[in-house]
Design a protein around this motif. Structure first.
Motif, PDB file in Angstrom:
ATOM      1  N   GLY A 178       0.824  -1.205   0.000  1.00  0.00           N
ATOM      2  CA  GLY A 178       0.000   0.000   0.000  1.00  0.00           C
ATOM      3  C   GLY A 178       0.859   1.257   0.000  1.00  0.00           C
ATOM      4  N   ASP A 179       0.195   2.406  -0.039  1.00  0.00           N
ATOM      5  CA  ASP A 179       0.902   3.687  -0.137  1.00  0.00           C
ATOM      6  C   ASP A 179       1.784   3.965   1.080  1.00  0.00           C
ATOM      7  N   LYS A 180       1.354   3.495   2.265  1.00  0.00           N
ATOM      8  CA  LYS A 180       2.113   3.776   3.478  1.00  0.00           C
ATOM      9  C   LYS A 180       3.100   2.658   3.839  1.00  0.00           C
ATOM     10  N   ALA A 181       3.150   1.626   3.013  1.00  0.00           N
ATOM     11  CA  ALA A 181       4.041   0.489   3.291  1.00  0.00           C
ATOM     12  C   ALA A 181       5.481   0.830   2.940  1.00  0.00           C
ATOM     13  N   LYS A 182       6.391   0.064   3.523  1.00  0.00           N
ATOM     14  CA  LYS A 182       7.818   0.163   3.208  1.00  0.00           C
ATOM     15  C   LYS A 182       8.311  -1.219   2.804  1.00  0.00           C
ATOM     16  N   PRO A 183       7.984  -1.651   1.582  1.00  0.00           N
ATOM     17  CA  PRO A 183       8.255  -3.032   1.169  1.00  0.00           C
ATOM     18  C   PRO A 183       9.748  -3.343   1.073  1.00  0.00           C
ATOM     19  N   TYR A 184      10.089  -4.546   1.502  1.00  0.00           N
ATOM     20  CA  TYR A 184      11.475  -5.021   1.394  1.00  0.00           C
ATOM     21  C   TYR A 184      11.813  -5.288  -0.073  1.00  0.00           C
ATOM     22  N   VAL A 185      10.838  -5.844  -0.799  1.00  0.00           N
ATOM     23  CA  VAL A 185      10.968  -6.051  -2.249  1.00  0.00           C
ATOM     24  C   VAL A 185       9.659  -5.621  -2.903  1.00  0.00           C
ATOM     25  N   GLY A 186       9.681  -5.346  -4.194  1.00  0.00           N
ATOM     26  CA  GLY A 186       8.484  -4.947  -4.919  1.00  0.00           C
ATOM     27  C   GLY A 186       8.249  -3.448  -4.866  1.00  0.00           C
ATOM     28  N   GLU A 187       7.232  -3.015  -5.598  1.00  0.00           N
ATOM     29  CA  GLU A 187       6.892  -1.595  -5.684  1.00  0.00           C
ATOM     30  C   GLU A 187       5.498  -1.339  -5.126  1.00  0.00           C
ATOM     31  N   LYS A 188       5.319  -0.179  -4.575  1.00  0.00           N
ATOM     32  CA  LYS A 188       4.007   0.186  -4.039  1.00  0.00           C
ATOM     33  C   LYS A 188       2.962   0.202  -5.149  1.00  0.00           C
ATOM     34  N   GLY A 189       1.803  -0.359  -4.837  1.00  0.00           N
ATOM     35  CA  GLY A 189       0.696  -0.323  -5.789  1.00  0.00           C
ATOM     36  C   GLY A 189       0.747  -1.382  -6.864  1.00  0.00           C
ATOM     37  N   LYS A 190       1.798  -2.194  -6.909  1.00  0.00           N
ATOM     38  CA  LYS A 190       1.926  -3.237  -7.931  1.00  0.00           C
ATOM     39  C   LYS A 190       2.052  -4.607  -7.259  1.00  0.00           C
ATOM     40  N   ILE A 191       1.347  -5.596  -7.801  1.00  0.00           N
ATOM     41  CA  ILE A 191       1.459  -6.938  -7.254  1.00  0.00           C
ATOM     42  C   ILE A 191       2.864  -7.478  -7.512  1.00  0.00           C
ATOM     43  N   HIS A 192       3.402  -8.108  -6.478  1.00  0.00           N
ATOM     44  CA  HIS A 192       4.774  -8.623  -6.567  1.00  0.00           C
ATOM     45  C   HIS A 192       4.768 -10.144  -6.355  1.00  0.00           C
ATOM     46  N   TYR A 193       5.581 -10.826  -7.141  1.00  0.00           N
ATOM     47  CA  TYR A 193       5.745 -12.276  -7.027  1.00  0.00           C
ATOM     48  C   TYR A 193       7.144 -12.557  -6.479  1.00  0.00           C
ATOM     49  N   GLU A 194       7.212 -13.309  -5.399  1.00  0.00           N
ATOM     50  CA  GLU A 194       8.506 -13.569  -4.763  1.00  0.00           C
ATOM     51  C   GLU A 194       8.662 -15.066  -4.474  1.00  0.00           C
ATOM     52  N   LYS A 195       9.815 -15.618  -4.876  1.00  0.00           N
ATOM     53  CA  LYS A 195      10.114 -17.007  -4.535  1.00  0.00           C
ATOM     54  C   LYS A 195      10.392 -17.091  -3.034  1.00  0.00           C
ATOM     55  N   GLU A 196       9.549 -17.872  -2.362  1.00  0.00           N
ATOM     56  CA  GLU A 196       9.645 -17.937  -0.898  1.00  0.00           C
ATOM     57  C   GLU A 196       9.800 -19.382  -0.417  1.00  0.00           C
ATOM     58  N   GLU A 197      10.237 -19.478   0.825  1.00  0.00           N
ATOM     59  CA  GLU A 197      10.367 -20.775   1.494  1.00  0.00           C
ATOM     60  C   GLU A 197       9.292 -20.855   2.581  1.00  0.00           C
ATOM     61  N   ARG A 198       8.577 -21.971   2.591  1.00  0.00           N
ATOM     62  CA  ARG A 198       7.610 -22.254   3.662  1.00  0.00           C
ATOM     63  C   ARG A 198       8.355 -23.067   4.720  1.00  0.00           C
ATOM     64  N   ILE A 199       8.414 -22.541   5.933  1.00  0.00           N
ATOM     65  CA  ILE A 199       9.138 -23.199   7.021  1.00  0.00           C
ATOM     66  C   ILE A 199       8.135 -23.645   8.077  1.00  0.00           C
ATOM     67  N   GLU A 200       8.163 -24.941   8.410  1.00  0.00           N
ATOM     68  CA  GLU A 200       7.306 -25.490   9.459  1.00  0.00           C
ATOM     69  C   GLU A 200       8.185 -26.029  10.579  1.00  0.00           C
ATOM     70  N   THR A 201       7.831 -25.723  11.813  1.00  0.00           N
ATOM     71  CA  THR A 201       8.580 -26.238  12.953  1.00  0.00           C
ATOM     72  C   THR A 201       7.667 -26.313  14.176  1.00  0.00           C
ATOM     73  N   ILE A 202       7.985 -27.201  15.103  1.00  0.00           N
ATOM     74  CA  ILE A 202       7.201 -27.301  16.329  1.00  0.00           C
ATOM     75  C   ILE A 202       7.972 -26.664  17.475  1.00  0.00           C
ATOM     76  N   TYR A 203       7.246 -26.386  18.564  1.00  0.00           N
ATOM     77  CA  TYR A 203       7.895 -25.727  19.702  1.00  0.00           C
ATOM     78  C   TYR A 203       7.045 -25.928  20.952  1.00  0.00           C
ATOM     79  N   PRO A 204       7.656 -25.844  22.131  1.00  0.00           N
ATOM     80  CA  PRO A 204       6.872 -25.893  23.374  1.00  0.00           C
ATOM     81  C   PRO A 204       5.987 -24.652  23.459  1.00  0.00           C
ATOM     82  N   ALA A 205       4.717 -24.847  23.776  1.00  0.00           N
ATOM     83  CA  ALA A 205       3.756 -23.743  23.747  1.00  0.00           C
ATOM     84  C   ALA A 205       4.162 -22.581  24.640  1.00  0.00           C
ATOM     85  N   HIS A 206       4.830 -22.862  25.759  1.00  0.00           N
ATOM     86  CA  HIS A 206       5.167 -21.779  26.691  1.00  0.00           C
ATOM     87  C   HIS A 206       6.260 -20.860  26.150  1.00  0.00           C
TER      88      HIS A 206
END
Length: 364
Positions: A178-206
């Protein structure tokens, strides 16, 4: 060294989240910001123990059993627990309890009993459910290692004897800034496609807040996407009781003789002997009758615990031998466990194991 530093470390080793719902572990009286003068370790915070702490100039008593299990409405000194609390406050002594949270960790009370008896191949008899959560997050592929490492360092990704566990898949993420965003990649107002990694991990709830903070701190995006899931999986290293195997099978009477010697017992209450060798032994420090079905299901030949009632002995039904060694007797080495935990970490204050016998039961 503040008392809080000591108790925070104890709660890292034995999290308060692992205590039973009826319990009252943690700091019960006193100011955690006080400086530690000396620590007295005991099974019960009795008046004699408190007087011992005063004499030794210890301002922190760490007991196994909480002095309070339920709220009190008056402090008049009519009961021993009220008198202990009044005296502790008067002498500026902190009272702290490590009870079922110390019972339920793998290296706690039951592990010590197993060590004394001489058991191998130990596992939790009744592992707890609902203590584990799962986190799924998405980040640019070139930042995946940093994000994973940060979460692992905060306590995520441990399964049994393995750590840094995760599952990772590649994919394409989309977003439009959006207009007030500070994107790490991509441009404001334009849809951006980024190759990403999905990371799954477990942890103790506390540890959820700490792990989420680590994720957000290490993630390059302004808005971090993540999913949290509650799991019904059992925690293999947290729960009630323990079961293990003797290095060599023993006759039942020989085992009871061995048990009596290593646990320094004056007597053992036990059920009918079955005339077979003892190889698998289930144990539970303190009141463990609720674990009898688990001990039978696990194939134990002997169940070592305490506080069985008369009619509960019948429930063994010749499937195993119950050996009731007494509540105090089963937990007598608990102060030594806490001593070892603290000695490994701290060297700047005195650690004392109480010499007061707090067992309220005598044998004639």
């Amino acid at each position: 060294m503040k008392i809080k530093e000591v108790t925070d470390y104890l709660e890292k080793v034995c999290p308060l989240a692992y205590q039973e719902s009826y319990d009252n572990c943690g700091l019960i009286t006193g100011n955690a910001d006080n400086e530690v003068k000396g620590v007295l370790l005991c099974l019960d915070s009795t008046e004699d123990v408190l007087n011992e702490a005063i004499k030794l100039k210890c301002n922190l008593i760490i007991a196994h059993h909480p002095i309070l299990f339920s709220p009190i409405k008056k402090l008049t000194g009519k009961t021993y627990s009220e008198r202990v609390i009044i005296s502790a406050i008067t002498h500026n002594i902190c009272l702290y309890a490590m009870h079922t949270n110390l019972d339920n960790v793998y290296t706690g009370v039951n592990s010590k009993i197993a060590e004394k008896i001489g058991l191998k191949n130990l596992r939790i008899l009744s592992p707890k459910k609902g203590l584990l959560h799962k986190l799924v997050t998405f980040c640019p592929r070139d930042h995946a290692d940093e994000v994973r490492s940060s979460m692992f360092a905060a306590g995520a990704g441990q399964i049994g004897e393995y750590d840094q566990c995760s599952f990772n898949t590649g994919g394409m993420g989309t977003f439009r800034a959006g207009d007030k965003a500070k994107p790490y990649v991509g441009e404001k107002g334009k849809i951006h496609y980024e190759k990403e990694e999905r990371i799954e991990t477990i942890y103790p709830a506390h540890l959820e807040k700490v792990i989420l903070a680590a994720l957000i701190d290490s993630h390059p995006y302004e808005e971090v996407a993540y999913d949290l899931y509650s799991l019904e999986n059992v925690h293999p290293l947290v729960g009630s009781g323990m079961i293990g195997e003797l290095h060599k099978p023993m006759k039942e009477k020989d085992f009871l003789t061995h048990l009596k010697a290593v646990m320094k017992l004056s007597s053992i209450r036990y059920t009918h002997l079955l005339g077979k060798k003892v190889e698998k032994v289930a144990i539970c420090g303190g009141s463990g009758s609720f674990l009898l079905p688990d001990a039978i299901k696990a194939g134990a030949d002997m169940f070592v615990t305490a506080d069985f009632k008369y009619h509960q002995f019948f429930d063994a039904e010749n499937k195993l031998v119950i050996a009731d060694i007494g509540h105090y007797e089963s937990e007598q080495y608990t102060p030594h466990i806490v001593y070892a935990i603290l000695k490994e970490k701290f060297h700047t204050f005195a650690l004392q194991i109480s010499k007061t016998n707090t067992n309220p039961v005598n044998y004639f």
